[in-house]
Design a protein around this motif. Sequence first.
Motif, short mmCIF file in Angstrom:
data_model
loop_
_atom_site.label_atom_id
_atom_site.label_comp_id
_atom_site.label_asym_id
_atom_site.label_seq_id
_atom_site.Cartn_x
_atom_site.Cartn_y
_atom_site.Cartn_z
N ILE A 112 24.08 25.62 -47.72
CA ILE A 112 24.57 26.72 -46.88
C ILE A 112 25.30 26.18 -45.65
O ILE A 112 26.34 26.72 -45.23
CB ILE A 112 23.40 27.64 -46.46
N SER B 155 29.14 26.98 -44.93
CA SER B 155 29.49 27.64 -43.67
C SER B 155 30.57 26.86 -42.94
O SER B 155 31.50 27.46 -42.37
CB SER B 155 28.25 27.75 -42.78
N THR C 284 34.18 28.39 -42.19
CA THR C 284 34.65 28.45 -40.81
C THR C 284 36.02 27.79 -40.68
O THR C 284 36.92 28.31 -40.00
CB THR C 284 33.64 27.75 -39.88
N ALA D 251 25.83 27.90 -32.79
CA ALA D 251 26.06 27.41 -34.15
C ALA D 251 25.90 25.90 -34.20
O ALA D 251 25.38 25.33 -35.17
CB ALA D 251 27.44 27.82 -34.64
#
Length: 452
Positions: A162, A166, A170, A286
């Motif tokens: 994941i 991600s 992004t 993040a």
Amino acid sequence: MSVENVDKPQETKGLTNRHVQLIAIGGTIGTGLFMGAGDSIHFAGPAILLIYAIIGLMMFVVMRAIGEMLYADPSQHTFIAFMTKYLGKKTGTFASWSYWLTVAFMGMAELTAIGKYVQFWFPSWPAWLIQIVILVILTAVNLIAVALYGEAEFWFAMIKIIAILSLIATGIIMLLTGFKTSQGTVTVNNLVGHFSLFPHGAGNFVNAFQMVMFAFVGMEFIGMTAAETKDARKVLPRAINQIPLRILFFYLGALATIMVIYPWQQIPANQSPFVAVFKLAGVNWAAALVNFVVLTSAASALNSVIFSASRNFYSLAVESKTPWLKKFTKMSKHNLPANAVIVTAILVAGSAVIAVVPQINDAFTFVTSASTDLFLMIYILTLVTYWQYRKSTDYMKDGFLMKAPKFFVPVAIIGFVLIYLTLFFNKDAMVPAIGATIWLVVFSAVQALKKN
């Protein structure tokens, strides 16, 4: 980077295809990518993609060799067993001890990375203290109980996957929207602009090979995991044949995305580029989340190292005729090889000592080099073993056969030898390379003097 017990007592084959597929993917993603990618890009720039592709192909050859042997004899829990069978007991003994040390050094690398990840939140905390605390906790876990390995690693693998998905998502969004960062606009030109095969000299390009090599070590676990399934001959080919696509997507895809977002000339060498990219995007939470992901990834790998290396050491003690090793065959009241767990943890604790040695400029490079040295020896022996298997009566002509082995096997062996030689030209990798060579010479000499 996930690893598993390589010489364990007979156990029930309880892993499902669901476990194997996720562990196979997660097993190819570890600290070498999350932590080492910064150094690798710093050394080679965009040319790092070529290095990953070259070593990825070499490792695929090794995996096909292991897969072919395990397909022919799924009863074997480890490819190390084939070395004893086809190259002799002395070679098998060397491989077993070397692999135990190799996995332990891998644990040292993971522990070193953990220290750096924790310092993301607590920069004033000394790395050696962080490492000792984490090691004590995980050692205690291994002394109290054994978790359901397949299920635990399934979810840890899911977290890593994941995280990379991600990152790539992004990067795509930032690229399509022309997102601007403090380093400029996110554009493909950040990757291909001012391209040079040797952006920081041929020497640094060569040095990148050992760090990339570490990103792939432990991949052989995919084959051993598949061999632990209830239907090994069905799962094994599928798991191994998907490796090239995983390398292409998860390694090359992630690295290309990083260099599109962050101009490769400015990527910091001393921190995880995954964390650096999100910090650059201004999403501080993040960045903290990614740091947590890579921290749990390293902790998971270290937990597996303590588990697997201790079982390996236990098996070595059981098979050995040396009296002092017998104390490591005792089981605890929880039916765990407690003494083997403790001696393995003590060896892994060496990373905390290395962290405070002033003569070692880069502890992570030092321990990854030590691990890579021995892994290279094991991989070369694996391919030699495979060649002997092909000459034996066990050779399964209608099995899971490697394509063009007469070409790919010698090329891969030469490649591994060349990578080993490059370690002698890196000041941080030279001492481990010399140590590994001494280990090979001394162990071989001792084995040669034995009567049987």
